[in-house]
Structure formats: structure tokens, C-alpha cells
Design a protein around this motif. Structure first.
Motif, PDB file in Angstrom:
ATOM      1  N   TRP A  34      38.304 -45.599  45.921  1.00  0.00           N
ATOM      2  CA  TRP A  34      38.361 -44.735  44.389  1.00  0.00           C
ATOM      3  C   TRP A  34      38.382 -43.221  44.069  1.00  0.00           C
ATOM      4  O   TRP A  34      39.447 -42.742  45.233  1.00  0.00           O
ATOM      5  N   HIS A  70      37.950 -33.234  41.678  1.00  0.00           N
ATOM      6  CA  HIS A  70      37.403 -32.594  42.813  1.00  0.00           C
ATOM      7  C   HIS A  70      36.893 -31.692  42.999  1.00  0.00           C
ATOM      8  O   HIS A  70      36.349 -30.426  43.235  1.00  0.00           O
ATOM      9  N   HIS A 100      32.692 -37.136  54.781  1.00  0.00           N
ATOM     10  CA  HIS A 100      33.727 -37.361  54.895  1.00  0.00           C
ATOM     11  C   HIS A 100      35.047 -36.429  55.035  1.00  0.00           C
ATOM     12  O   HIS A 100      34.697 -34.985  54.393  1.00  0.00           O
ATOM     13  N   HIS A 147      33.661 -32.376  54.104  1.00  0.00           N
ATOM     14  CA  HIS A 147      32.231 -32.057  53.140  1.00  0.00           C
ATOM     15  C   HIS A 147      31.342 -33.271  53.358  1.00  0.00           C
ATOM     16  O   HIS A 147      31.424 -34.817  53.140  1.00  0.00           O
ATOM     17  N   HIS A 192      29.087 -35.783  50.946  1.00  0.00           N
ATOM     18  CA  HIS A 192      29.840 -36.693  49.434  1.00  0.00           C
ATOM     19  C   HIS A 192      29.001 -36.750  49.209  1.00  0.00           C
ATOM     20  O   HIS A 192      28.337 -36.921  47.666  1.00  0.00           O
TER      21      HIS A 192
END
Ligand code: C2O
Ligand code: CU
Length: 510
Positions: A163, A167, A447, A492, A494
């Protein structure tokens, strides 16, 4: 919408292209240009550095079909209909999710994003091991200024369910998300129909805005938090005791949970024929909610997670954290069935309907028995041998300790909050074990951009290939990383609010 050129791809052209002498010369010339040209930089141009050269070399080794898939998207303020209630939000059109982008492995994607917002935006290709300068996340790719355009252009390396989303942190709790599906024409398609299921926790334009929620979470004294719509009054109080992610499901109480942009009372319907094999592609695009997903009256066979094949495993329900994807095959029964995504550790659910015959609509509040049957989590799946990373050689240790807490809302990694971080570093070709040690009382879906790592289970068995993995409170997850995609990559949580609070660092190639 996706507009494609005629498919000129052949099996042979899917093979990695040799790096031609010309490609190498271009890289070398570009490299020396950087020395001569210094830092002068035209807007939108990627600075040419040794890293740019390394990125070109790896791009040349990716598969190339010769086919280009083009799409255009405009990020702007829109009013979306959630199936009765309407919400003023930011999205790529009047529908949620935004338009599907679909390509074959080795195709060139060319997606032009126009920024119709009054703030910067970007489009991050979540899970794709693409070239670093097209990742769609700063600093690897500069954000797109208000009123500007940018074309993301890259070869698509792997098949699977992906997907894309901006950001620019809090915008990931709005309507700017699209499914991305990559097909492998060589894969034996063992199903008759495909159902893309995008989950989302929704507040924007209905309850508190993401900015109001974040400000409230960060405010030094959260007195009166109980009265703030959108806030979890007391973490854990409403959580069901059998939560798989600990007592605290999330930081935010959402007015709605959506499947494919619809509230439960106005669920979208997927039509099929009894006995057909349906491939579900489940994507959690939520910001603060994990979902337990079950299809009433059916058993699922889990076949993939985060795009990569797993040894097929039977499930009555599957746990999907933010950013994660699971693919499952079901054999459709005869009738009308609820597909339910129950918010884990929270109240509320999202739903859609599978219809293969005339019949009564299931009750919108139905919680099928399958939700408490065999629930598959990351611990229950193993990489298919074809995608196993194999034994690591002399892996280096990359420690990522998850730190902070609700009280000060100071979520971080290794005690530092982004951008005040000490990046993790690796050399191209190296193997590493990235260790997520969760020292907090909250779960975090961690992630890594640009790579699909392999989870190493605590009992020594090999887990699935993934790009996002749930790390439960006070527990440790090791993942194997092969450094084959040079650049600077974000690592990071999510959870949108944790990420914006600072739970993010870099993995830099030295
Ligand atoms: Cu889905 Cu850093 O993102
Ligand atoms: Cu988190």
C-alpha cells in the motif's frame, strides 16, 4: 486510475538484467559530476553522490519487463461518504481507499502525485524494496511542496500486497491511502476471485482531528482527557481481557472503524459464487488500531504476509497491526456472510459482507465465533522456503530498544526521539540482526523501509518475511536483515502518533 502500456514482458525479460557497461559508465559519469558540480541543486533534483551511484547499480539489477504502468494522484481536501456520515478530509478523491495501483514484477511504475494541499506531502511505497530515492519519505525523497508535482519512477521488485501513504506523519490518519498490488505472471493463480480489504480507524472530519488528538496526547497534564472526544479515557479500561497485544490496545478511541471506506451499517458487499476460491488481501491502513479479522462461517488459509509467501496455515481469524498485510484464501460458502475486523484491545469493529446467494444481511453488530477461534499471529507463520533468507553469515547486531511512555508521550528508539537520533548503520552486503526490545507498556508495530526482513522466532524457529512486525509490551523480537538496498531508510513504529512523537530512526548504509 492506472493506465498501462501493452505488456511486452516475457519470462526472459523478468530475469535480472546484467549491468551493462553503459549503465556503469552513466553511474561513473554521474559520480564525477557530483565532484565537479558541488552542491548546486535544482528543485526536485536528487543530488548525485556515491550513494546515488550505488542506487543506480542496484536499480539496474532489479527485474525489468520493459512495460511502464502510469498513474496520477492528486492529494487534496475532499468530502468522503463513509456510508451515511460524510467527512471532510484529505484524500486522493471522493472514495476511500484511493485508486488501486497494480503492476507486474519488473514493471516500471510512474506515478505522478500533485500536491493540492496547503502543506507538504509525499507518497511512501510501504513494503516495496524499491530504489531509495523513490521511497517517498524524507530525507531519502524530498517532500512535494504545496502546489507542486513529483513523479515516482521505479522498477517494482517483488510481487504481493502493498500500500502507499504519505510520510508526513499526521496525514497518515486521514484518507490519503491506496492499495498497491504487484502480480507475478509466473505465479500459479490458485484462486477465482480477489477481494482487497482495507482496514482503517476513522476520526478525521467526524471526531477530533489528528492534530487535536496529538496535541492532547502530548499536553503535559492530560486532565480533562476523559472529556475529550477521541481520547482513550483510561488505557486498558475498555480493552477486552483476551487482547493479544496487551491490555492497552491504543491511545485513541475512534468514532468509526472502516472496511474499504464504509462504516459497519453501510458495509460494502463482495459478490462471488458458492465454492469459488477467493483471495483476500487484507491491509491495515489504520493509525492506532490492530484488527482481528474473521469471515463468519469460513476458515481461512493464510498464504502471504507483507507480500511474501508463507507455509499455508489454517486460521479462523488473523491479527493485523498497522502497516501489516495478510493474504488468505477462503472457499466461499452459500449465503451472506460478515467479514468482521474487531479492534484489538478496543471496542468497535469494521465490517464488509461476502454474498454468494440471496439471503438476509447479517446483524451489523455480529461478532462471529471465528473471532475467538484459532487466531493466527506472526508467531504462527513461517516463510515459504522459496523466500527464506537462509543462514546469516557473521551478522552484526542492530539494537533498537523501544522507549518512552504515555505519561510524557515521549516515544522513542534507544532513548532518542526523531530527528535527534543516532542512526543504525550497515554496509552493503552485510547481514544483521535487528533487535526490537520493547521496554514500554504498549505494543508497537515496527516497520523498516526498503527491506523485507525475516522474523526469527524466540524458540529458534524461522518466522515469516515481513516489513512490519508487532512487538508486544515488554518483549523482544529479532529480525534478520540482508543489506542489499543501499540508501538511508527509516525504521519506525507504524502508530501514527508514536511516530510523530519520535519513535523513528534511520538505517543508513555506510
Ligand atoms: Cu507505512 Cu514509514 O511507513
Ligand atoms: Cu508505537
Amino acid at each position: 486510475m492506472t493506465d498501462t502500456m501493452p505488456d511486452r514482458g516475457t519470462a526472459a525479460s523478468l530475469l535480472p538484467r546484467r549491468i551493462s557497461r553503459r549503465a556503469f559508465m552513466i553511474g561513473a559519469a554521474a559520480g564525477s559530476l557530483a565532484v565537479v558540480g558541488g552542491c548546486s541543486r535544482s528543485p526536485g533534483a536528487i543530488p548525485v553522490t556515491p550513494r546515488a551511484e550505488a542506487i543506480e547499480l542496484v536499480e539496474a539489477k532489479r527485474p525489468h519487463t520493459g512495460r511502464t504502468v502510469r498513474a496520477t494522484l492528486t492529494a487534496q481536501a475532499n468530502t468522503v461518504d463513509l456510508g451515511g456520515p460524510t467527512a471532510r478530509t484529505l484524500s486522493y478523491g471522493a472514495e476511500l481507499p484511493g485508486p488501486l495501483v497494480r503492476a507486474n514484477v519488473g514493471d516500471q511504475l510512474e506515478v505522478t502525485v500533485t500536491n493540492g494541499l496547503d502543506t507538504p506531502t509525499s507518497l511512501h511505497w510501504h513494503g516495496l524494496a524499491l530504489r531509495n530515492d523513490m521511497d517517498g519519505a524524507a530525507p531519502a525523497t524530498p517532500d512535494i511542496g504545496s502546489g507542486s508535482q513529483f513523479t515516482y519512477r521505479f522498477s517494482v521488485p517483488h510481487s504481493g500486497t502493498y500500500w502507499a501513504h504519505p510520510h508526513t506523519p499526521l496525514d497518515t490518519d486521514r484518507g490519503l491511502y491506496i492499495p498497491v498490488i504487484v502480480d507475478d505472471p509466473r505465479e500459479r493463480a490458485d484462486y477465482d476471485a480477489e477481494w482487497i480489504v482495507v482496514l482503517d480507524d476513522w476520526t478525521d472530519g467526524i471526531g477530533a482531528s489528528p492534530q487535536q488528538i496529538f496535541d492532547q496526547l502530548r499536553s503535559p497534564s492530560r486532565n480533562g482527557m476523559d472529556h475529550m472526544p477521541g481520547m482513550h479515557s483510561m488505557p486498558g479500561m475498555t480493552a477486552s481481557s483476551d487482547s493479544l497485544i496487551g491490555p492497552d490496545g491504543g491511545d485513541v478511541t475512534y468514532p468509526y472503524h472502516l472496511i474499504n471506506g464504509r462504516i459497519p451499517a453501510a458495509a460494502s458487499t463482495f459478490s462471488a459464487k458458492p465454492g469459488q476460491r477467493i483471495r483476500l488481501r487484507i491491509i491495515n491502513a489504520g493509525a492506532d488500531t490492530a484488527y482481528r479479522v474473521a469471515l463468519a462461517g469460513h476458515t481461512m488459509t493464510i498464504t502471504h504476509t507483507d507480500g511474501f509467501a508463507v507455509r499455508p496455515v489454517q486460521a479462523e481469524a488473523v491479527l493485523v497491526g498497522m502497516g501489516e498485510r495478510y493474504d488468505a484464501i477462503v472457499t466461499a460458502g452459500d449465503g451472506v456472510f460478515a467479514l468482521v475486523a474487531s479492534a484489538e484491545g478496543k471496542d468497535g469493529l469494521a465490517r464488509a459482507v461476502l454474498s454468494t446467494a440471496a439471503g438476509r444481511q447479517p446483524d451489523p453488530h455480529l461478532r462471529p465465533a471465528e473471532l475467538t477461534g484459532r487466531v493466527v499471529t506472526v508467531d504462527d507463520v513461517t516463510a515459504d522456503p522459496s523466500v527464506d533468507l537462509g543462514e546469516l553469515s557473521a551478522p552484526i547486531a542492530l539494537p533498537a530498544t523501544l522507549t518512552g511512555g504515555m505519561a510524557r508521550y515521549d516515544w522513542g528508539i534507544n532513548g532518542r526521539r526523531y530527528p535527534d537520533v543516532e542512526p543504525l548503520t550497515i554496509h552493503e552486503g552485510q547481514h544483521a540482526i535487528l533487535r526490537f526490545t520493547n521496554q514500554t507498556m504498549m505494543w508497537h508495530p515496527m516497520h523498516l523501509h526498503g527491506h523485507t526482513f525475516q522474523v526469527l522466532n524466540a524458540n529458534g524457529t524461522r518466522g515469516p518475511r515481513k516489513d512490519t512486525v508487532i512487538v508486544k509490551p515488554m518483549s523482544t523480537v529479532d529480525v534478520a536483515v540482508v543489506a542489499d538496498n543501499p540508501g538511508t531508510w527509516l525504521v519506525h513504529c507504524h502508530n501514527t502518533y508514536h511516530m510523530d512523537a519520535g519513535m523513528m530512526t534511520h538505517l543508513d548504509y555506510a
